[in-house]
Every structure is written in C-alpha cells, then in structure tokens.
Design a protein around this motif. Structure first.
Motif, PDB file in Angstrom:
ATOM      1  N   LEU A 166      72.314  -7.395  21.045  1.00  0.00           N
ATOM      2  CA  LEU A 166      72.535  -6.491  19.930  1.00  0.00           C
ATOM      3  C   LEU A 166      73.900  -5.964  20.343  1.00  0.00           C
ATOM      4  CD1 LEU A 166      70.799  -5.054  17.816  1.00  0.00           C
ATOM      5  CD2 LEU A 166      70.343  -3.099  19.395  1.00  0.00           C
ATOM      6  N   PHE A 167      74.409  -5.918  18.771  1.00  0.00           N
ATOM      7  CA  PHE A 167      75.776  -5.289  19.006  1.00  0.00           C
ATOM      8  C   PHE A 167      75.936  -4.326  17.857  1.00  0.00           C
ATOM      9  CE2 PHE A 167      76.085  -8.852  16.079  1.00  0.00           C
ATOM     10  CZ  PHE A 167      77.067  -8.397  14.997  1.00  0.00           C
ATOM     11  N   SER A 168      76.828  -3.333  18.121  1.00  0.00           N
ATOM     12  CA  SER A 168      77.116  -2.457  17.225  1.00  0.00           C
ATOM     13  C   SER A 168      78.120  -3.018  15.968  1.00  0.00           C
ATOM     14  CB  SER A 168      77.948  -1.100  17.711  1.00  0.00           C
ATOM     15  OG  SER A 168      78.288  -0.374  16.944  1.00  0.00           O
ATOM     16  N   LYS A 169      77.545  -2.874  14.860  1.00  0.00           N
ATOM     17  CA  LYS A 169      78.702  -3.407  13.535  1.00  0.00           C
ATOM     18  C   LYS A 169      79.560  -2.099  13.313  1.00  0.00           C
ATOM     19  CE  LYS A 169      75.280  -4.101  10.719  1.00  0.00           C
ATOM     20  NZ  LYS A 169      74.694  -4.542   9.538  1.00  0.00           N
ATOM     21  N   ASP A 170      79.056  -0.754  13.401  1.00  0.00           N
ATOM     22  CA  ASP A 170      79.798   0.351  13.301  1.00  0.00           C
ATOM     23  C   ASP A 170      80.769   0.587  14.333  1.00  0.00           C
ATOM     24  OD1 ASP A 170      80.925   2.714  12.213  1.00  0.00           O
ATOM     25  OD2 ASP A 170      79.046   3.777  12.399  1.00  0.00           O
ATOM     26  N   ARG A 171      82.273   0.488  14.154  1.00  0.00           N
ATOM     27  CA  ARG A 171      83.076   0.933  15.231  1.00  0.00           C
ATOM     28  C   ARG A 171      83.926   1.798  14.798  1.00  0.00           C
ATOM     29  NH1 ARG A 171      83.151  -3.841  18.461  1.00  0.00           N
ATOM     30  NH2 ARG A 171      80.984  -4.657  18.464  1.00  0.00           N
ATOM     31  N   SER A 172      83.615   2.642  13.992  1.00  0.00           N
ATOM     32  CA  SER A 172      84.290   3.906  13.166  1.00  0.00           C
ATOM     33  C   SER A 172      84.650   4.756  14.161  1.00  0.00           C
ATOM     34  CB  SER A 172      83.812   4.508  12.051  1.00  0.00           C
ATOM     35  OG  SER A 172      82.299   4.775  12.187  1.00  0.00           O
ATOM     36  N   ILE A 173      83.691   5.037  15.241  1.00  0.00           N
ATOM     37  CA  ILE A 173      83.948   6.061  16.247  1.00  0.00           C
ATOM     38  C   ILE A 173      84.130   4.988  17.641  1.00  0.00           C
ATOM     39  CG2 ILE A 173      82.557   7.704  17.684  1.00  0.00           C
ATOM     40  CD1 ILE A 173      80.614   7.805  15.298  1.00  0.00           C
ATOM     41  N   ARG A 174      85.328   5.449  18.133  1.00  0.00           N
ATOM     42  CA  ARG A 174      85.733   4.766  19.420  1.00  0.00           C
ATOM     43  C   ARG A 174      85.863   5.774  20.608  1.00  0.00           C
ATOM     44  NH1 ARG A 174      86.932  -0.483  18.202  1.00  0.00           N
ATOM     45  NH2 ARG A 174      86.875  -0.535  20.532  1.00  0.00           N
ATOM     46  N   ALA A 175      85.297   5.479  21.640  1.00  0.00           N
ATOM     47  CA  ALA A 175      85.221   6.307  22.938  1.00  0.00           C
ATOM     48  C   ALA A 175      86.971   6.177  23.517  1.00  0.00           C
ATOM     49  CB  ALA A 175      84.448   5.564  23.940  1.00  0.00           C
ATOM     50  N   VAL A 176      87.367   7.197  23.826  1.00  0.00           N
ATOM     51  CA  VAL A 176      88.768   7.284  24.544  1.00  0.00           C
ATOM     52  C   VAL A 176      88.979   7.049  25.956  1.00  0.00           C
ATOM     53  CG1 VAL A 176      90.830   8.314  24.777  1.00  0.00           C
ATOM     54  CG2 VAL A 176      89.493   8.571  22.705  1.00  0.00           C
ATOM     55  N   TYR A 177      89.008   5.894  26.736  1.00  0.00           N
ATOM     56  CA  TYR A 177      88.816   5.884  28.380  1.00  0.00           C
ATOM     57  C   TYR A 177      90.138   6.298  28.808  1.00  0.00           C
ATOM     58  CZ  TYR A 177      85.115   3.131  26.506  1.00  0.00           C
ATOM     59  OH  TYR A 177      83.812   2.415  25.762  1.00  0.00           O
ATOM     60  N   ASP A 178      90.273   7.495  28.834  1.00  0.00           N
ATOM     61  CA  ASP A 178      91.446   8.261  29.292  1.00  0.00           C
ATOM     62  C   ASP A 178      90.921   8.633  31.109  1.00  0.00           C
ATOM     63  OD1 ASP A 178      89.738  10.434  28.884  1.00  0.00           O
ATOM     64  OD2 ASP A 178      91.226  11.081  27.591  1.00  0.00           O
ATOM     65  N   HIS A 179      91.841   9.531  31.523  1.00  0.00           N
ATOM     66  CA  HIS A 179      91.531  10.055  32.839  1.00  0.00           C
ATOM     67  C   HIS A 179      90.313  10.865  32.791  1.00  0.00           C
ATOM     68  CE1 HIS A 179      92.271  12.689  36.281  1.00  0.00           C
ATOM     69  NE2 HIS A 179      92.953  11.844  36.828  1.00  0.00           N
ATOM     70  N   ALA A 180      90.074  11.647  31.807  1.00  0.00           N
ATOM     71  CA  ALA A 180      89.027  12.548  31.770  1.00  0.00           C
ATOM     72  C   ALA A 180      87.640  11.756  31.739  1.00  0.00           C
ATOM     73  CB  ALA A 180      89.279  13.424  30.445  1.00  0.00           C
ATOM     74  N   TYR A 181      87.712  10.592  31.035  1.00  0.00           N
ATOM     75  CA  TYR A 181      86.572   9.863  30.780  1.00  0.00           C
ATOM     76  C   TYR A 181      86.107   9.349  32.055  1.00  0.00           C
ATOM     77  CZ  TYR A 181      83.251   6.082  29.575  1.00  0.00           C
ATOM     78  OH  TYR A 181      82.167   5.312  29.326  1.00  0.00           O
ATOM     79  N   HIS A 197      78.744   2.273  23.917  1.00  0.00           N
ATOM     80  CA  HIS A 197      78.304   1.157  24.228  1.00  0.00           C
ATOM     81  C   HIS A 197      77.920   0.253  23.107  1.00  0.00           C
ATOM     82  CE1 HIS A 197      76.167   3.213  27.921  1.00  0.00           C
ATOM     83  NE2 HIS A 197      77.435   2.936  28.223  1.00  0.00           N
ATOM     84  N   LEU A 198      79.009  -0.784  23.031  1.00  0.00           N
ATOM     85  CA  LEU A 198      79.027  -1.549  22.023  1.00  0.00           C
ATOM     86  C   LEU A 198      78.164  -2.952  21.979  1.00  0.00           C
ATOM     87  CD1 LEU A 198      83.069  -1.482  21.353  1.00  0.00           C
ATOM     88  CD2 LEU A 198      81.073   0.052  20.302  1.00  0.00           C
ATOM     89  N   TRP A 199      77.414  -3.300  23.021  1.00  0.00           N
ATOM     90  CA  TRP A 199      76.684  -4.142  23.202  1.00  0.00           C
ATOM     91  C   TRP A 199      75.558  -3.669  24.432  1.00  0.00           C
ATOM     92  CZ3 TRP A 199      77.642  -8.967  21.217  1.00  0.00           C
ATOM     93  CH2 TRP A 199      79.358  -9.172  20.620  1.00  0.00           C
ATOM     94  N   HIS A 200      74.313  -4.571  23.794  1.00  0.00           N
ATOM     95  CA  HIS A 200      72.971  -4.054  24.375  1.00  0.00           C
ATOM     96  C   HIS A 200      72.354  -5.374  24.910  1.00  0.00           C
ATOM     97  CE1 HIS A 200      73.536   0.016  23.640  1.00  0.00           C
ATOM     98  NE2 HIS A 200      73.646  -0.301  22.340  1.00  0.00           N
ATOM     99  N   PHE A 201      71.953  -5.606  26.122  1.00  0.00           N
ATOM    100  CA  PHE A 201      71.397  -6.816  26.811  1.00  0.00           C
ATOM    101  C   PHE A 201      70.164  -6.749  27.292  1.00  0.00           C
ATOM    102  CE2 PHE A 201      76.108  -7.273  26.542  1.00  0.00           C
ATOM    103  CZ  PHE A 201      76.353  -8.570  26.246  1.00  0.00           C
ATOM    104  N   ASP A 202      69.352  -7.826  27.241  1.00  0.00           N
ATOM    105  CA  ASP A 202      68.364  -7.940  28.172  1.00  0.00           C
ATOM    106  C   ASP A 202      68.555  -9.092  28.989  1.00  0.00           C
ATOM    107  OD1 ASP A 202      68.051 -10.215  26.518  1.00  0.00           O
ATOM    108  OD2 ASP A 202      66.028  -9.569  25.360  1.00  0.00           O
ATOM    109  N   PRO A 203      67.723  -9.470  29.857  1.00  0.00           N
ATOM    110  CA  PRO A 203      68.177 -10.673  30.896  1.00  0.00           C
ATOM    111  C   PRO A 203      68.595 -12.116  30.198  1.00  0.00           C
ATOM    112  CG  PRO A 203      66.345  -9.539  31.894  1.00  0.00           C
ATOM    113  CD  PRO A 203      66.464  -9.081  30.426  1.00  0.00           C
TER     114      PRO A 203
END
Length: 211
Positions: free
Chosen positions: A15-30, A162-168
């Motif tokens: 399962l993947f997110s089609k909506d990429r309008s919100i993006r996390a910022v992977y900085d020092h604080a994250y 979290h842009l992707w969701h997996f099962d085994p």
C-alpha cells in the motif's frame, strides 16, 4: 477520504500513499526525537539478529542510521565488522561510522539494514540496483485484513512520513526485484516496542532476506 489517498502497488501488493502534498522534514530535530526510544534494548535485538544471519559479514550498511545506535550495538557484538551509515539527516554520527552518500547502491555489501527507514522512501526503484548478500528490514506491520477503519486510526499511518505500508508477502515481493529471498520473519522488536493496548496483531514486522 482514505481510499483517495492510497493505492496498491501492482507489482508488490504494498500500500502506498498517493498524496505527497505533506512531506516530513528529516532534520536534526526529527532524528533527535527518537533518542527517547529504548535504544539500547532495541539496538541489541537488531544487532543479535544481524549477527545470527550474517556471522561472517565484513561490512554492514545501515540505511537511515539516525543517531547510529544500531551500529554502536554492532560494534559491541562484532568489533571486526566495518560499519557504514547512510541518512539524509545531517545528524552527527560517531567517528567509528563511515558515512556513505547516495551512491551506496553502486557498492557491494555483506549486509544492508533498513530499520524504520524503508517506509519513508519516495520511490523504491533503488531496490533493483542493490548489491547486498543479506538484507534485514524492520517496519510497521500493515494488517490489511483488519479493514479501513483500523487503518484510518492506525498509529503508524503518518501521511507525509510513512509513504509505504507492507505485510510479509508484499515485502517479500519487493525484494525479489533484487534477487533476494525471504529466509526469516518475526516481530522481535515488539518486546520493547509495545503495540497499543487494543492492538489486533503484531506491531513491528522484521524480515531477513538472503541472496
């Protein structure tokens, strides 16, 4: 609506997110916010798993290495191994970790690990280019059988992060692209990363893949 924001990848079933309008910022604080995790216990579980499946590894690359806690645990359990880390965050790493750039897929690795990182990638096309003998992955366990209401309220459904969701099965399908087969799966991290009190299944999926 949830169904308008997500879709299934036709090749893997993930399962993947089609909506990429919100993006996390992977900085020092994250990265720093994860310092509150039970890092020692979690990293020990991960290091022991890697050592069990790749006892003769000469090098280990941790993708999304964050603070370097897992690699610190690897140094304690396997001091002879060359340790490398890749992360888009500028968080400072200990001196014993060799920081690797975006060209890491062009190099050969005995072990590549994705601990809480694979689900954050915008695209997973790089998997086809990987040159690894062993891959270890831990990420949130997506239970499609629990339905849309469960998914809507799931603590790991984090739009823009979290842009992707997996099962085994979908995770195994993904790594067949790199000619890697699944050899082990479980949820050992649930010992220290407890699910919600009303959880209806395992919290964190861990899988080992070998060439």
């Amino acid at each position: 609506m949830i169904q308008d924001e997500y879709d299934f990848d036709t090749l893997t079933g993930a399962l993947f997110s089609k909506d990429r309008s919100i993006r996390a910022v992977y900085d020092h604080a994250y990265v720093a916010r994860y310092e509150h995790y039970p890092q020692a216990a979690l990293s020990s579980i991960r290091a022991e798993l890697v050592n069990r499946w790749a006892p003769d590894a000469r090098n280990v690359l941790d993708i999304g290495c964050g603070t370097g806690a897992f690699l610190e645990a690897m140094r304690l359990i396997s001091p002879q191994v060359d340790l490398h880390g890749h992360d888009i965050s500028p968080y400072p790493l200990p001196d014993f970790i060799n920081r690797v750039g975006a060209n890491w897929t062009a190099q050969e690795w005995d072990v590549v690990t994705f601990f809480d990182s694979l689900e954050h990638f915008d695209s997973l096309d790089f998997v086809r280019q990987m040159r690894a003998r062993t891959v270890v992955v831990s990420l949130p366990w997506y239970h499609s059988c629990l339905g849309p209401e469960w998914f809507r309220d799931w603590k790991h459904r984090r739009p823009g992060e979290h842009l992707w969701h997996f099962d085994p099965l979908s995770l195994a399908n993904l790594f067949t692209k790199a000619r890697l087969r699944a050899v082990w799966l479980g949820n050992p991290e649930d010992e220290v990363r407890l699910p919600e009190p009303d959880a209806q299944g395992p919290n964190i999926l861990t899988m080992v893949f070998r060439r």
